[in-house]
Motif scaffolding. Structure first.
Motif, PDB file in Angstrom:
ATOM      1  N   THR A   1     -55.730   0.094 -13.112  1.00 56.88           N
ATOM      2  CA  THR A   1     -56.963   0.477 -12.428  1.00 56.88           C
ATOM      3  C   THR A   1     -58.083  -0.463 -12.867  1.00 56.88           C
ATOM      4  OG1 THR A   1     -57.744   2.005 -14.146  1.00 56.88           O
ATOM      5  CG2 THR A   1     -56.231   2.894 -12.485  1.00 56.88           C
ATOM      6  N   ASP A   2     -59.130  -0.545 -12.052  1.00 60.16           N
ATOM      7  CA  ASP A   2     -60.260  -1.427 -12.364  1.00 60.16           C
ATOM      8  C   ASP A   2     -60.980  -0.987 -13.631  1.00 60.16           C
ATOM      9  OD1 ASP A   2     -59.715  -2.901 -10.106  1.00 60.16           O
ATOM     10  OD2 ASP A   2     -61.149  -1.811  -8.838  1.00 60.16           O
ATOM     11  N   ALA A   3     -60.879   0.288 -13.971  1.00 63.36           N
ATOM     12  CA  ALA A   3     -61.604   0.821 -15.137  1.00 63.36           C
ATOM     13  C   ALA A   3     -60.921   0.474 -16.454  1.00 63.36           C
ATOM     14  CB  ALA A   3     -61.750   2.331 -15.007  1.00 63.36           C
ATOM     15  N   MET A   4     -59.720  -0.032 -16.404  1.00 59.13           N
ATOM     16  CA  MET A   4     -58.981  -0.314 -17.641  1.00 59.13           C
ATOM     17  C   MET A   4     -59.508  -1.562 -18.335  1.00 59.13           C
ATOM     18  SD  MET A   4     -54.986   0.385 -16.670  1.00 59.13           S
ATOM     19  CE  MET A   4     -54.341   2.043 -16.443  1.00 59.13           C
ATOM     20  N   ASP A   5     -59.697  -1.444 -19.638  1.00 54.59           N
ATOM     21  CA  ASP A   5     -60.031  -2.585 -20.490  1.00 54.59           C
ATOM     22  C   ASP A   5     -58.773  -2.884 -21.305  1.00 54.59           C
ATOM     23  OD1 ASP A   5     -60.776  -4.244 -22.637  1.00 54.59           O
ATOM     24  OD2 ASP A   5     -62.849  -3.515 -22.568  1.00 54.59           O
ATOM     25  N   LEU A   6     -58.037  -3.903 -20.905  1.00 52.32           N
ATOM     26  CA  LEU A   6     -56.733  -4.152 -21.505  1.00 52.32           C
ATOM     27  C   LEU A   6     -56.824  -4.529 -22.982  1.00 52.32           C
ATOM     28  CD1 LEU A   6     -54.702  -5.961 -18.700  1.00 52.32           C
ATOM     29  CD2 LEU A   6     -54.980  -3.533 -19.169  1.00 52.32           C
TER      30      LEU A   6
END
Length: 250
Positions: free
Chosen positions: A142-147
């Motif tokens: 998802t776009d909200a993920m900070d890998l």
């Protein structure tokens, strides 16, 4: 990207080309998971992950229900997971995972495939040391993920490698996933982290990653080695085949 990424890239292409095999493999794994942990998905994390994978692979719901029912019927024989080891031609190591209700049949078939292609079925421990046993999860990106932040958090749960990848739906539509690798003993911890965070689980399972230098082969040699892989993968009792052959250049 690490070894797991390169290894997974090759195996992913094979999976897309073997839909019928995937359904058979998942059906057996679901049956084994129910035998080991019960049919209640609430208390059986392995079953939850397999059902998620079945959904992502567009496996019909009735196939999943049939596999669960098979595990709960006392008249049905037990599937057992058996690992076979050996060498194909040109010194390439093979590790063959199976799920079988008739080990006599399975070992005879596996031995015949090795013999037919100029290889030899080995003894327990003869090649397994060349592969690391890992758990692997795929979750929807998802776009909200900070890998970077996710990777730092997941180290505490046993994750060793994390990277972005692309999967295909049945109709060929691409979607992003995050692939997470860890030691096989960390399976439960990683799955709990994923579920607690509310991430959409695509699949969760186990793989064997070569830990030795992969061997270069000629195109002619690769054809023979791929023939052995094909014979093994076409057997209904075989669930996965791993080798120390270096993947072909794209």
């Amino acid at each position: 990207m690490g070894r797991a990424f390169e290894f997974r890239k090759e195996r992913k292409m094979k999976r897309w080309g073997h839909m019928a095999r995937t359904f058979t493999k998942l059906g057996k794994e679901i049956t084994i998971a129910v035998k080991q942990g019960g049919a209640d998905v609430t208390g059986n994390p392995r079953l939850r992950a397999l059902i998620a994978e079945a959904r992502s692979e567009s496996m019909p719901k009735e196939n999943v229900e049939r596999a669960i029912k098979k595990a709960t019927e006392s008249k049905q024989g037990d599937f057992k997971e058996v690992l076979y080891e050996g060498y194909g031609p040109f010194g390439i190591a093979y590790l063959v995972e199976t799920a079988t209700d008739n080990n006599t049949r399975t070992v005879a078939n596996v031995r015949s495939y090795f013999n037919k292609c100029g290889g030899n079925l080995g003894t327990s421990g003869s090649v397994s040391f060349m592969f690391d046993h890992k758990c692997v999860f795929r979750i929807k990106k998802t776009d909200a993920m900070d890998l970077e932040e996710m990777e730092l958090e997941m180290i505490d749960f046993g994750a060793e490698e994390l990277f972005e990848d692309v999967e295909l739906t049945k109709d060929g539509t691409e979607y992003g996933v995050v692939v997470i690798y860890g030691d096989y003993t960390s399976y439960g911890q990683i799955q709990k982290y994923i579920e607690d965070k509310g991430y959409e689980l695509v699949s969760g399972g186990f793989e064997r990653i070569p830990n030795t230098e992969l061997k270069e082969v000629t195109e002619e040699q690769r054809a023979t080695l791929e023939k052995l892989i094909g014979l093994l993968e076409d057997d209904e009792d075989v669930t996965n085949v791993y080798t120390t052959m270096k993947p072909a250049e794209e």
